[in-house]
Enzyme design. Structure first.
Site, PDB file in Angstrom:
ATOM      1  N   HIS A 186     -32.473  -7.627  -5.779  1.00 22.38           N
ATOM      2  CA  HIS A 186     -32.853  -7.491  -7.528  1.00 22.38           C
ATOM      3  C   HIS A 186     -31.736  -7.462  -8.536  1.00 22.38           C
ATOM      4  CE1 HIS A 186     -37.285  -7.690  -6.535  1.00 22.38           C
ATOM      5  NE2 HIS A 186     -37.117  -6.249  -5.615  1.00 22.38           N
ATOM      6  N   CYS A 213     -32.483 -11.825 -10.064  1.00 23.64           N
ATOM      7  CA  CYS A 213     -32.840 -12.475 -11.519  1.00 23.64           C
ATOM      8  C   CYS A 213     -31.753 -12.677 -13.059  1.00 23.64           C
ATOM      9  CB  CYS A 213     -34.305 -11.749 -11.616  1.00 23.64           C
ATOM     10  SG  CYS A 213     -35.251 -12.447 -10.833  1.00 23.64           S
TER      11      CYS A 213
END
Length: 488
Positions: A319, A362
């Site tokens: 992430h 991301c």
């Protein structure tokens, strides 16, 4: 130059002489533009297109192939001396002239023996395609088995076949070989390709300096006696086996409440591991590292002696948010912290060598949108697949880009936006990256890494994911062209 004179020279050269000229010109014209050239007029056109066709250079070529009789066609008076606004007067490299001389002295019997002795490294079919020693040298160069700094294999074979020729190579390696002219390659050309507007391409304009051992020891130093434009100026050398390390950090499970399990990331690992193994890298996998463990692992890798390595690859699957990735403890590691241990000041044996970072994470909570309204059932995404899409985002909160030379940062998405991962088949970016790298490696063309990443950009940006777009972003300070091919 006068076309009439070039026509006469062309008509006087036989096919083997044209092949020899093409071989000698490989430092000045990319090999793919010389493949299949059998007419000297075509070669002259290729040289002219690149500002390498002038009287003095043509004289040197003809002297090297011992066509002294054609030099009379190039006589000129002082008023007729040619000038060019292109490169300085070109000189054939000692390395390539040495190989041509070996070809000239290789008997038919020794040619067959040479093919046999090399077939264990190249494959018998590759050697069967070679009709002359020049063909063998070209084949070895394409396979990164021969270059000015990688003469060991050729030298070993010649020791078995022809002691005087082996001595020629030995003298060249020791720098005592020749009355041949030293290399004077054209000035560096900037890579054609794309670069992020915040990541200016860093180029080297300093003249080359000699360095014993043939490897880079700082960003300012280059290989001793560069052999060719492709070796020294345009291409990163990939001569070692293995090429170096590929470190994969694969974070799937997270310890806190904010970040979900990254289902599907094993599919990315299963694509990256065999791919970079086939590229000739030693692949080290680290699963589920905290932020501090990520820093500790990369700082440890940076202490390695990279003298015998060609490159470094680091893949981080996690992430992330703008300018960082997350450890499994949901703490942030900035992109700068990932790259900084490998800058030339901290890892001097990596200076001048490509350092590739591929980041699947991301970079914010925003979504990319297309210019046209998305159809009810977006192309390439059925309802079931839509249910399997997730975003590698973290809590939302600028980007640090490595400013040193020879880095490439392949980002799954642009700043402030999400990247997507299929919970069954893996992330959109990593899967397309592996697909395009594999396609390039299997292609007869030598596509460079930036061309590959352009195709990744195109293919990923075509599709729609959860009714949104994804736009990967390469950022780089590469100073040469990098080509990745599978190692036999």
């Amino acid at each position: 130059m006068e076309r009439r004179k070039l026509m006469k020279i062309s008509e006087a050269l036989n096919s083997s002489e044209v092949a020899a000229l093409c071989f000698l010109c490989r430092d000045f014209v990319n090999w793919k533009y010389l493949e299949g050239v059998e007419d000297a007029k075509v070669l002259f056109n290729r040289l002219e297109e690149r500002d390498h066709l002038n009287t003095e250079f043509l004289r040197e070529l003809l002297r090297t192939i011992q066509r002294i009789d054609l030099l009379s066609l190039l006589k000129t008076n002082r008023q007729g001396v040619e000038e060019t606004d292109g490169n300085p007067i070109d000189k054939l490299s000692n390395y390539r002239v040495m190989l041509y001389n070996i070809y000239n002295e290789t008997t038919k019997e020794n040619l067959q023996k040479m093919k046999f002795l090399l077939s264990d490294k190249t494959g018998r079919r590759q050697m069967d395609e070679c009709k002359t020693a020049l063909d063998i040298f070209v084949k070895l160069e394409k396979m990164n088995l021969l270059s000015q700094s990688n003469l060991h294999r050729l030298h070993s074979v010649l020791i078995e076949l022809d002691q005087p020729l082996a001595l020629t190579v030995q003298q060249f390696k020791q720098g005592t070989g020749a009355s041949l002219q030293p290399v004077s390659p054209p000035p560096a050309r900037l890579l054609s390709g794309f670069q992020h507007y915040n990541s200016p391409l860093l180029s080297r304009s300093e003249p080359p300096t000699t360095h014993e051992g043939g490897h880079f020891s700082s960003d300012e130093e280059t290989n001793n006696q560069p052999s060719s434009l492709s070796d020294q100026t345009e291409y990163y050398q990939m001569n070692h086996n293995p090429h170096g390390l590929c470190v994969i950090i694969n974070n799937e499970e997270f310890l806190g409440m904010e970040l979900k399990k990254r289902r599907g990331t094993q599919a990315d690992l299963n694509a990256l591991y065999p791919l970079f193994t086939k590229f000739g890298f030693l692949v080290n996998v680290h699963s589920n590292l905290t932020a501090e463990e990520i820093r500790r692992e990369l700082n440890g890798v940076a202490t390695r002696d990279f003298s015998e390595d060609d490159a470094l690859v680091v893949c981080v699957l996690s992430h992330g948010e703008n300018g960082c990735v997350y450890g499994t403890d949901e703490k942030k590691v900035s992109l700068r912290e990932l790259t900084q241990p490998f800058t030339s000041g901290l890892a001097p044996t990596l200076a001048g060598k490509p350092k590739l970072f591929f980041i699947q994470a991301c970079q914010g909570g925003g979504f990319q949108t297309g210019t046209l309204q998305c159809p009810p059932n977006p192309r390439g995404l059925d309802e079931d697949r839509g249910n399997q899409m997730e975003a590698d985002a973290g809590p939302i909160r600028g980007v640090t880009v490595p400013s040193d030379a020879d880095f490439l940062l392949g980002m799954a998405t642009v700043p402030e936006c999400k990247s997507f991962r299929n919970t069954n088949t893996g992330s959109i970016y990593i899967q397309e990256l592996c697909k395009q790298l594999k396609r390039s490696a299997e292609s007869p063309r030598d596509d460079d890494i930036l061309s590959v990443l352009t195709r990744v950009n195109r293919e990923v940006s075509k599709e729609e994911y959860l009714y949104h777009k994804q736009m990967p972003e390469p950022k780089y300070t590469l100073t040469k062209t990098l080509v990745l091919k599978f190692v036999d």
